[in-house]
Design a protein around this motif. Sequence first.
Motif, PDB file in Angstrom:
ATOM      1  N   VAL A 187      36.693  44.620  41.581  1.00 20.02           N
ATOM      2  CA  VAL A 187      36.849  43.194  41.274  1.00 20.02           C
ATOM      3  C   VAL A 187      38.070  42.616  41.994  1.00 20.02           C
ATOM      4  CG1 VAL A 187      35.584  43.331  39.104  1.00 20.02           C
ATOM      5  CG2 VAL A 187      38.065  43.638  39.090  1.00 20.02           C
ATOM      6  N   ALA A 188      39.066  43.456  42.292  1.00 22.24           N
ATOM      7  CA  ALA A 188      40.171  42.989  43.132  1.00 22.24           C
ATOM      8  C   ALA A 188      39.662  42.645  44.526  1.00 22.24           C
ATOM      9  CB  ALA A 188      41.270  44.051  43.206  1.00 22.24           C
ATOM     10  N   ASP A 189      38.769  43.483  45.055  1.00 20.76           N
ATOM     11  CA  ASP A 189      38.155  43.194  46.349  1.00 20.76           C
ATOM     12  C   ASP A 189      37.314  41.918  46.284  1.00 20.76           C
ATOM     13  OD1 ASP A 189      39.321  45.449  47.442  1.00 20.76           O
ATOM     14  OD2 ASP A 189      37.510  46.691  47.281  1.00 20.76           O
ATOM     15  N   LEU A 190      36.632  41.718  45.169  1.00 19.23           N
ATOM     16  CA  LEU A 190      35.841  40.494  44.998  1.00 19.23           C
ATOM     17  C   LEU A 190      36.723  39.262  45.104  1.00 19.23           C
ATOM     18  CD1 LEU A 190      33.334  38.840  44.065  1.00 19.23           C
ATOM     19  CD2 LEU A 190      34.057  39.323  41.710  1.00 19.23           C
ATOM     20  N   MET A 191      37.828  39.249  44.382  1.00 21.67           N
ATOM     21  CA  MET A 191      38.703  38.078  44.407  1.00 21.67           C
ATOM     22  C   MET A 191      39.271  37.856  45.804  1.00 21.67           C
ATOM     23  SD  MET A 191      38.344  36.836  41.427  1.00 21.67           S
ATOM     24  CE  MET A 191      39.679  35.658  41.093  1.00 21.67           C
ATOM     25  N   ALA A 192      39.611  38.938  46.490  1.00 16.43           N
ATOM     26  CA  ALA A 192      40.114  38.809  47.863  1.00 16.43           C
ATOM     27  C   ALA A 192      39.028  38.248  48.778  1.00 16.43           C
ATOM     28  CB  ALA A 192      40.600  40.165  48.372  1.00 16.43           C
ATOM     29  N   ALA A 193      37.789  38.715  48.601  1.00 22.37           N
ATOM     30  CA  ALA A 193      36.689  38.237  49.436  1.00 22.37           C
ATOM     31  C   ALA A 193      36.434  36.747  49.223  1.00 22.37           C
ATOM     32  CB  ALA A 193      35.425  39.028  49.134  1.00 22.37           C
ATOM     33  N   LEU A 194      36.733  36.263  48.028  1.00 21.91           N
ATOM     34  CA  LEU A 194      36.535  34.847  47.726  1.00 21.91           C
ATOM     35  C   LEU A 194      37.746  34.007  48.105  1.00 21.91           C
ATOM     36  CD1 LEU A 194      34.727  35.151  44.272  1.00 21.91           C
ATOM     37  CD2 LEU A 194      33.712  34.708  46.512  1.00 21.91           C
ATOM     38  N   GLY A 195      38.798  34.659  48.607  1.00 25.10           N
ATOM     39  CA  GLY A 195      39.962  33.933  49.091  1.00 25.10           C
ATOM     40  C   GLY A 195      41.031  33.666  48.054  1.00 25.10           C
ATOM     41  N   TYR A 196      40.992  34.397  46.937  1.00 30.07           N
ATOM     42  CA  TYR A 196      41.976  34.182  45.884  1.00 30.07           C
ATOM     43  C   TYR A 196      43.050  35.272  45.954  1.00 30.07           C
ATOM     44  CZ  TYR A 196      38.278  31.147  44.150  1.00 30.07           C
ATOM     45  OH  TYR A 196      37.317  30.167  44.048  1.00 30.07           O
ATOM     46  N   ASP A 197      44.250  34.886  46.350  1.00 26.67           N
ATOM     47  CA  ASP A 197      45.358  35.832  46.462  1.00 26.67           C
ATOM     48  C   ASP A 197      46.083  36.031  45.136  1.00 26.67           C
ATOM     49  OD1 ASP A 197      44.897  36.094  49.230  1.00 26.67           O
ATOM     50  OD2 ASP A 197      46.068  34.275  49.620  1.00 26.67           O
ATOM     51  N   ARG A 198      46.122  34.961  44.320  1.00 25.40           N
ATOM     52  CA  ARG A 198      46.793  35.016  43.017  1.00 25.40           C
ATOM     53  C   ARG A 198      45.876  34.369  41.993  1.00 25.40           C
ATOM     54  NH1 ARG A 198      51.569  36.775  40.954  1.00 25.40           N
ATOM     55  NH2 ARG A 198      52.403  34.719  40.479  1.00 25.40           N
ATOM     56  N   TYR A 199      45.759  34.983  40.833  1.00 23.63           N
ATOM     57  CA  TYR A 199      44.805  34.467  39.858  1.00 23.63           C
ATOM     58  C   TYR A 199      45.161  34.952  38.459  1.00 23.63           C
ATOM     59  CZ  TYR A 199      43.057  39.025  41.480  1.00 23.63           C
ATOM     60  OH  TYR A 199      42.965  40.337  41.893  1.00 23.63           O
ATOM     61  N   PHE A 200      44.615  34.264  37.487  1.00 24.70           N
ATOM     62  CA  PHE A 200      44.718  34.693  36.099  1.00 24.70           C
ATOM     63  C   PHE A 200      43.573  35.653  35.794  1.00 24.70           C
ATOM     64  CE2 PHE A 200      47.039  30.732  36.161  1.00 24.70           C
ATOM     65  CZ  PHE A 200      48.134  30.993  35.343  1.00 24.70           C
ATOM     66  N   VAL A 201      43.792  36.511  34.792  1.00 22.41           N
ATOM     67  CA  VAL A 201      42.775  37.468  34.368  1.00 22.41           C
ATOM     68  C   VAL A 201      42.649  37.394  32.853  1.00 22.41           C
ATOM     69  CG1 VAL A 201      42.028  39.873  34.356  1.00 22.41           C
ATOM     70  CG2 VAL A 201      43.377  39.012  36.288  1.00 22.41           C
ATOM     71  N   GLN A 202      41.397  37.368  32.373  1.00 22.85           N
ATOM     72  CA  GLN A 202      41.151  37.407  30.940  1.00 22.85           C
ATOM     73  C   GLN A 202      40.111  38.476  30.661  1.00 22.85           C
ATOM     74  OE1 GLN A 202      38.787  36.928  28.337  1.00 22.85           O
ATOM     75  NE2 GLN A 202      40.476  37.103  26.891  1.00 22.85           N
ATOM     76  N   GLY A 203      40.323  39.255  29.574  1.00 23.10           N
ATOM     77  CA  GLY A 203      39.355  40.288  29.258  1.00 23.10           C
ATOM     78  C   GLY A 203      39.465  40.804  27.841  1.00 23.10           C
ATOM     79  N   GLY A 204      38.354  41.345  27.377  1.00 20.88           N
ATOM     80  CA  GLY A 204      38.285  42.076  26.122  1.00 20.88           C
ATOM     81  C   GLY A 204      37.469  43.333  26.357  1.00 20.88           C
ATOM     82  N   ASP A 205      37.537  44.286  25.447  1.00 25.74           N
ATOM     83  CA  ASP A 205      36.819  45.545  25.575  1.00 25.74           C
ATOM     84  C   ASP A 205      37.136  46.173  26.941  1.00 25.74           C
ATOM     85  OD1 ASP A 205      34.470  47.022  23.958  1.00 25.74           O
ATOM     86  OD2 ASP A 205      34.014  47.183  26.076  1.00 25.74           O
ATOM     87  N   TRP A 206      36.126  46.678  27.687  1.00 28.91           N
ATOM     88  CA  TRP A 206      36.433  47.249  29.005  1.00 28.91           C
ATOM     89  C   TRP A 206      37.081  46.208  29.910  1.00 28.91           C
ATOM     90  CZ3 TRP A 206      37.231  51.976  28.989  1.00 28.91           C
ATOM     91  CH2 TRP A 206      36.355  52.924  28.455  1.00 28.91           C
ATOM     92  N   GLY A 207      36.769  44.935  29.698  1.00 34.72           N
ATOM     93  CA  GLY A 207      37.421  43.899  30.485  1.00 34.72           C
ATOM     94  C   GLY A 207      38.919  43.880  30.296  1.00 34.72           C
ATOM     95  N   ALA A 208      39.381  44.235  29.091  1.00 33.18           N
ATOM     96  CA  ALA A 208      40.822  44.323  28.850  1.00 33.18           C
ATOM     97  C   ALA A 208      41.416  45.508  29.607  1.00 33.18           C
ATOM     98  CB  ALA A 208      41.091  44.454  27.353  1.00 33.18           C
ATOM     99  N   PHE A 209      40.693  46.625  29.634  1.00 32.34           N
ATOM    100  CA  PHE A 209      41.151  47.780  30.412  1.00 32.34           C
ATOM    101  C   PHE A 209      41.197  47.447  31.899  1.00 32.34           C
ATOM    102  CE2 PHE A 209      40.162  49.982  26.522  1.00 32.34           C
ATOM    103  CZ  PHE A 209      40.943  51.126  26.533  1.00 32.34           C
ATOM    104  N   VAL A 210      40.137  46.794  32.385  1.00 37.66           N
ATOM    105  CA  VAL A 210      40.081  46.439  33.806  1.00 37.66           C
ATOM    106  C   VAL A 210      41.206  45.482  34.156  1.00 37.66           C
ATOM    107  CG1 VAL A 210      38.710  45.244  35.556  1.00 37.66           C
ATOM    108  CG2 VAL A 210      37.612  46.888  34.022  1.00 37.66           C
ATOM    109  N   GLY A 211      41.413  44.459  33.325  1.00 31.50           N
ATOM    110  CA  GLY A 211      42.483  43.505  33.591  1.00 31.50           C
ATOM    111  C   GLY A 211      43.850  44.158  33.570  1.00 31.50           C
ATOM    112  N   THR A 212      44.061  45.062  32.618  1.00 30.56           N
ATOM    113  CA  THR A 212      45.349  45.745  32.524  1.00 30.56           C
ATOM    114  C   THR A 212      45.563  46.660  33.727  1.00 30.56           C
ATOM    115  OG1 THR A 212      45.253  45.637  30.115  1.00 30.56           O
ATOM    116  CG2 THR A 212      46.738  47.267  31.074  1.00 30.56           C
ATOM    117  N   ARG A 213      44.520  47.348  34.136  1.00 28.65           N
ATOM    118  CA  ARG A 213      44.618  48.191  35.343  1.00 28.65           C
ATOM    119  C   ARG A 213      44.927  47.341  36.575  1.00 28.65           C
ATOM    120  NH1 ARG A 213      45.141  53.558  37.305  1.00 28.65           N
ATOM    121  NH2 ARG A 213      44.313  53.549  39.435  1.00 28.65           N
TER     122      ARG A 213
END
Length: 381
Positions: free
Chosen positions: A160-186
């Motif tokens: 998902v970091a590669d996804l955001m880079a591919a879309l041209g976003y260098d800096r962004y907010f992240v929101q998540g719960g469950d595995w999304g919280a793990f992914v965001g924290t990672r």
Amino acid sequence: MSVPESFTCHVPDEAIADLKQRLARTRLPDQAPGEPWSLGTEVDYLAGLIAYWRDGFDWRRQEAALNAFPQIRLRLGEVDLHALHVPGKGPSPRPLLLCHGWPGSVFEFLDIIPRLTDPARFGGDPAQSFTVVAPSLPGYGLSFRPGQTRFGVEEIADTVADLMAALGYDRYFVQGGDWGAFVGTRLAHRYPGRVRGLHLNMLPLRRDGTAAEDATPEERAHFDRLALWLKEEIGYQWIQGTKPQTLAFALTDSPAGLAAWIVEKFRSWSDCGGTIESAIDRDRMLGNIALYWFTGAIGSSFYPYYARMHRGWPIPDGGTIDVPTAHAAFPAEMVRPPRSLAEKVFTDIRRWTVMPKGGHFAALEQPELLAQDLTAFAAEL
């Protein structure tokens, strides 16, 4: 890495007809003794849900709700990644990555996305709008194909970091719960320069150990709750984390079995008072379950549990999260660590909101409260 292409979800009529035929042939077990739901999904409830799924539920309506948002698909490594990519309506929308968990999907976000991308529509400030990127996590839903490489949290975060880079976003907010919280924290740990702010409705702290001798009463209460949860509520993690392939046969072949496996979690983890539909719309819940069914992705969705049980914690020992962080503490969340424990890992907690109502599926249960808290956090930064 490929160029993002526009995507529209369309399930063939034949697949819908096959589902209805399978539901019509459902063979139910008898009801186990004891209180309803005490040993798992109640038979009478599931029988009613199956009848509605077969005769009353309209997949095309849920499909249209998903397709009301712009979607993309692009090749990232070994995954054809699907994502909602919804531009914000405002003078300077801020990019936001929304990450779902299990047994969720992007259907969790259909009611919250408009509140984030078009706040003026709900009486908010257009200057506080977001452009939302909500991927189907690798191995889930529309980001799955048979034979695909399985990913744990670490690989999902990189993707998902590669996804955001591919879309041209260098800096962004992240929101998540469950595995999304793990992914965001990672993400925040591995790519701190990219994460402007991390907003979580579940805290992915280690779930082992006991209260220290000098623990506060709040900390002791947390460890007591955690011990009970580890005893009574994590059987699904053991099977999904040790023998996921075996379980996948049953849930890939039986829509009734798939529904039983998932709705028990919606009931146990939501703030529903025992009635799922008081917290989560029945059609939206079935849209989520049907997406697992039509994509055949339930087996691959288990893999983060297997990786979690056979690897170290996604945040290495002694590691901290140093980006600005906010936590929306919903009262029916399954594990609720106090702030004093969270601060040992998350060193820059800017906001800690105790919510009046809601559970594990915050975006589904309380989209307004979650959107308000996320917006306020971003505004403070």
